[in-house]
Design an enzyme around this catalytic site. Sequence first.
Site, short mmCIF file in Angstrom:
data_model
loop_
_atom_site.label_atom_id
_atom_site.label_comp_id
_atom_site.label_asym_id
_atom_site.label_seq_id
_atom_site.Cartn_x
_atom_site.Cartn_y
_atom_site.Cartn_z
N ARG A 51 1.80 -23.27 -12.09
CA ARG A 51 1.45 -22.73 -13.40
C ARG A 51 0.18 -23.36 -13.93
NH1 ARG A 51 3.05 -25.44 -17.94
NH2 ARG A 51 3.72 -23.52 -18.96
N LEU A 52 -0.44 -22.64 -14.87
CA LEU A 52 -1.52 -23.18 -15.68
C LEU A 52 -1.07 -23.08 -17.12
CD1 LEU A 52 -4.77 -21.62 -14.11
CD2 LEU A 52 -3.99 -23.97 -13.92
N ASP A 53 -1.36 -24.08 -17.93
CA ASP A 53 -0.95 -24.06 -19.33
C ASP A 53 -1.50 -22.85 -20.06
OD1 ASP A 53 0.28 -26.52 -18.90
OD2 ASP A 53 -1.50 -27.64 -19.51
N TYR A 54 -0.85 -22.52 -21.16
CA TYR A 54 -1.26 -21.40 -22.02
C TYR A 54 -2.75 -21.48 -22.38
CZ TYR A 54 -1.13 -18.32 -26.16
OH TYR A 54 -1.36 -17.33 -27.08
N THR B 185 -5.07 -23.18 -20.76
CA THR B 185 -5.91 -23.48 -19.60
C THR B 185 -6.26 -22.20 -18.86
OG1 THR B 185 -4.88 -25.66 -19.34
CG2 THR B 185 -6.05 -24.77 -17.43
#
Length: 245
Positions: free
Chosen positions: A100-103, A105
């Site tokens: 995942r990538l943060d919201y 990012t």
Amino acid sequence: MERLQKVIARAGIASRRKAEELIKEGRVKVNGKIVTELGVKVAASDRVEVNEIPIEREESVYFLLYKPRGVISSVSDDKGRKVVTDFFAGLKERIFPIGRLDYDTSGLLLLTNDGEFANLLMHPRSEVEKVYVAKVKGVPLRENLRKLEKGIRLEDGKTAPAKVKMLSFDKKKQTAIVEIAIHEGRNRQVRRMFEAIGHEVLKLKRERYGFLTLSGLKAGEARELTPHEVKQLRAAAIDAGNKQK
């Protein structure tokens, strides 16, 4: 070859756990024969039936997405926010993000419907290098960047050594652009690493995943990985894992 319960789950018939129950109950056939053992593996050419109905198996697909900021790395969101699979609305296969990538990012994110491939890349032993560019508040001292290079203590343990390079800084605005390469995948890791040396991350982008880059893509755009790229990623992850055994 894939485990029978995984094939059933991927076909959307039932969850993996429910698929295991169906197998134990004798409701699954492979090439016309009832199978009740959970360890059985099947090939793409094998005919699998659940309750006498043949299942349709999805072909494995692999995508590279340039994830914009403000998008959730998930297949759904209970708050109604945009998710990464929204960029593949016309796709019949049920894909999901690898990691995942943060919201907040942006950057390179892989998606697939191949669970085995995803687990291989996300395994700690795979050591796939991920390169980020961070805009941070303040100008980090070289000695603090060295702490990141050696590994820094976070609340969930010490990080592995990282590669860190100062790209530019603005003394007047008191900001800096720093490139950092890691091979771990902890939650909000890069942000927490910079916070640990006293610098808030204002903007973060993943620019590279292994040998893959965002070349030719704009935010929100995606492309399918080539068979050669998939083979390279798989081989690199397996090789890294074997070296650690």
